[in-house]
Motif scaffolding. Structure first.
Motif, PDB file in Angstrom:
ATOM      1  N   SER A  19       0.682  -1.325  -0.023  1.00 26.31           N
ATOM      2  CA  SER A  19      -0.120   0.023   0.052  1.00 26.31           C
ATOM      3  C   SER A  19       0.739   1.136   0.078  1.00 26.31           C
ATOM      4  CB  SER A  19      -0.757  -0.088   1.180  1.00 26.31           C
ATOM      5  OG  SER A  19      -0.070   0.144   2.498  1.00 26.31           O
ATOM      6  N   PRO A  20       0.182   2.350   0.009  1.00 29.60           N
ATOM      7  CA  PRO A  20       0.906   3.764  -0.019  1.00 29.60           C
ATOM      8  C   PRO A  20       1.836   3.815   1.341  1.00 29.60           C
ATOM      9  CG  PRO A  20      -1.196   4.110  -0.312  1.00 29.60           C
ATOM     10  CD  PRO A  20      -1.233   2.719  -0.150  1.00 29.60           C
ATOM     11  N   TRP A  22       2.763   6.145   3.599  1.00 28.94           N
ATOM     12  CA  TRP A  22       2.129   6.691   4.529  1.00 28.94           C
ATOM     13  C   TRP A  22       1.243   5.841   5.336  1.00 28.94           C
ATOM     14  CZ3 TRP A  22      -2.827   6.827   5.582  1.00 28.94           C
ATOM     15  CH2 TRP A  22      -3.878   6.632   4.420  1.00 28.94           C
ATOM     16  N   ALA A  23       0.961   4.710   4.859  1.00 30.59           N
ATOM     17  CA  ALA A  23      -0.058   4.027   5.308  1.00 30.59           C
ATOM     18  C   ALA A  23       0.766   2.752   6.045  1.00 30.59           C
ATOM     19  CB  ALA A  23      -0.944   3.060   4.504  1.00 30.59           C
ATOM     20  N   SER A  40      -4.772  -1.216   3.739  1.00 29.68           N
ATOM     21  CA  SER A  40      -5.288  -0.465   2.347  1.00 29.68           C
ATOM     22  C   SER A  40      -6.307  -1.449   1.655  1.00 29.68           C
ATOM     23  CB  SER A  40      -4.254  -0.123   1.720  1.00 29.68           C
ATOM     24  OG  SER A  40      -3.273  -1.061   1.067  1.00 29.68           O
ATOM     25  N   VAL A 156      -9.494   4.504   0.328  1.00 23.30           N
ATOM     26  CA  VAL A 156      -8.145   4.473  -0.118  1.00 23.30           C
ATOM     27  C   VAL A 156      -8.155   4.241  -1.591  1.00 23.30           C
ATOM     28  CG1 VAL A 156      -5.960   3.038  -0.022  1.00 23.30           C
ATOM     29  CG2 VAL A 156      -6.927   3.872   2.153  1.00 23.30           C
ATOM     30  N   ALA A 159      -9.693   7.300  -3.315  1.00 24.53           N
ATOM     31  CA  ALA A 159      -9.193   8.570  -3.179  1.00 24.53           C
ATOM     32  C   ALA A 159      -8.398   9.138  -4.184  1.00 24.53           C
ATOM     33  CB  ALA A 159      -8.862   8.600  -1.596  1.00 24.53           C
ATOM     34  N   THR A 161      -4.988  10.909  -5.690  1.00 25.71           N
ATOM     35  CA  THR A 161      -3.377  10.979  -5.243  1.00 25.71           C
ATOM     36  C   THR A 161      -3.128  11.818  -4.319  1.00 25.71           C
ATOM     37  OG1 THR A 161      -2.858   9.743  -7.362  1.00 25.71           O
ATOM     38  CG2 THR A 161      -1.121  10.669  -6.137  1.00 25.71           C
ATOM     39  N   LEU A 164      -4.146  11.013  -0.825  1.00 27.83           N
ATOM     40  CA  LEU A 164      -3.366   9.836  -0.076  1.00 27.83           C
ATOM     41  C   LEU A 164      -1.847  10.301  -0.023  1.00 27.83           C
ATOM     42  CD1 LEU A 164      -4.369   7.002  -2.289  1.00 27.83           C
ATOM     43  CD2 LEU A 164      -5.184   7.294  -0.057  1.00 27.83           C
ATOM     44  N   PRO A 167      -2.934  12.767   3.687  1.00 25.91           N
ATOM     45  CA  PRO A 167      -4.121  12.522   4.302  1.00 25.91           C
ATOM     46  C   PRO A 167      -4.365  13.342   5.637  1.00 25.91           C
ATOM     47  CG  PRO A 167      -2.641  10.831   4.781  1.00 25.91           C
ATOM     48  CD  PRO A 167      -2.015  11.399   4.038  1.00 25.91           C
ATOM     49  N   ARG A 175      -7.258   5.342  10.724  1.00 28.72           N
ATOM     50  CA  ARG A 175      -6.258   4.147  10.086  1.00 28.72           C
ATOM     51  C   ARG A 175      -5.528   3.372  11.197  1.00 28.72           C
ATOM     52  NH1 ARG A 175      -1.165   4.032   9.754  1.00 28.72           N
ATOM     53  NH2 ARG A 175      -0.470   2.108   8.898  1.00 28.72           N
TER      54      ARG A 175
END
Length: 187
Positions: A19-20, A22-23, A40, A156, A159, A161, A164, A167, A175
């Motif tokens: 996943s991204p 930041w996650a 995510s 997610v 949304a 870019t 994300l 956020p 989260r």
């Protein structure tokens, strides 16, 4: 846990880790377990896992729910990068549901924030609805957790870019709550 449930769990963890940035790498602080899964995408099969039904999973979920409730009430949740996320009073009202009026105001504020940053109205509605009362009475119902995770995943997936990449703190706080609860239920 059956072999089928274990393979579903492994598949979910594999999907969660892709996943991204930041996650990733949640650190919820204190004695709450850390997570290296992103949350995510947990696909619809999560609700079929036997892990939610075991006494051990239910015990962990109760203990972690109580710890999370205390952290949320303190107004701060730790992130994996050593920083912390402030839990807004509105987010507290949303997950604890102190009164109907406060719940509505908190839900509307999160909805407006999400929609204002490009999240479609239907996903924003599903997400705010799923979070409502998540930590009410400092306990979490597995079915509500699954619904909240699926709603988070939908946000997610759809949304923009820019959302994300940066956020809002309430989304990050949600989260952290969801990943910590998922870890408790499935470890």
């Amino acid at each position: 846990m059956t072999l089928f449930a274990r393979s579903i769990l492994i598949a979910a963890v594999c999907v969660l880790t892709a996943s991204p940035v930041w996650a990733q790498n949640t650190d919820t602080g204190g004695s709450i377990p850390q997570s290296d899964v992103s949350g995510s995408d947990v696909s619809g099969t999560l609700s079929d896992l036997d892990a939610f039904q075991t006494e051990a999973a239910q015990g962990r979920l109760v203990a972690v729910s109580s710890q999370l409730a205390q952290s949320v009430r303190s107004g701060v949740l730790a992130t994996g990068d050593g920083t912390s996320v402030t839990v807004s009073p509105q987010m507290m009202d949303l997950v604890f549901v102190p009164t109907r009026a406060k719940r509505h105001a908190a839900s509307q504020q999160l909805y407006d924030l999400l929609v204002g940053q490009g999240v479609p109205a239907s996903e924003a509605t599903a997400f705010t609805t799923a979070l409502t009362g998540l930590l009410e009475n400092e306990t979490v119902q597995p079915t509500q957790l699954v619904t909240a995770l699926q709603a988070f995943n939908s946000v997610v997936e759809i949304a923009p870019t820019a959302f994300l990449a940066q956020p809002p703190s309430d989304f990050i706080a949600a989260r952290i709550l969801l990943i910590t609860l998922l870890d408790a239920a499935t470890l």
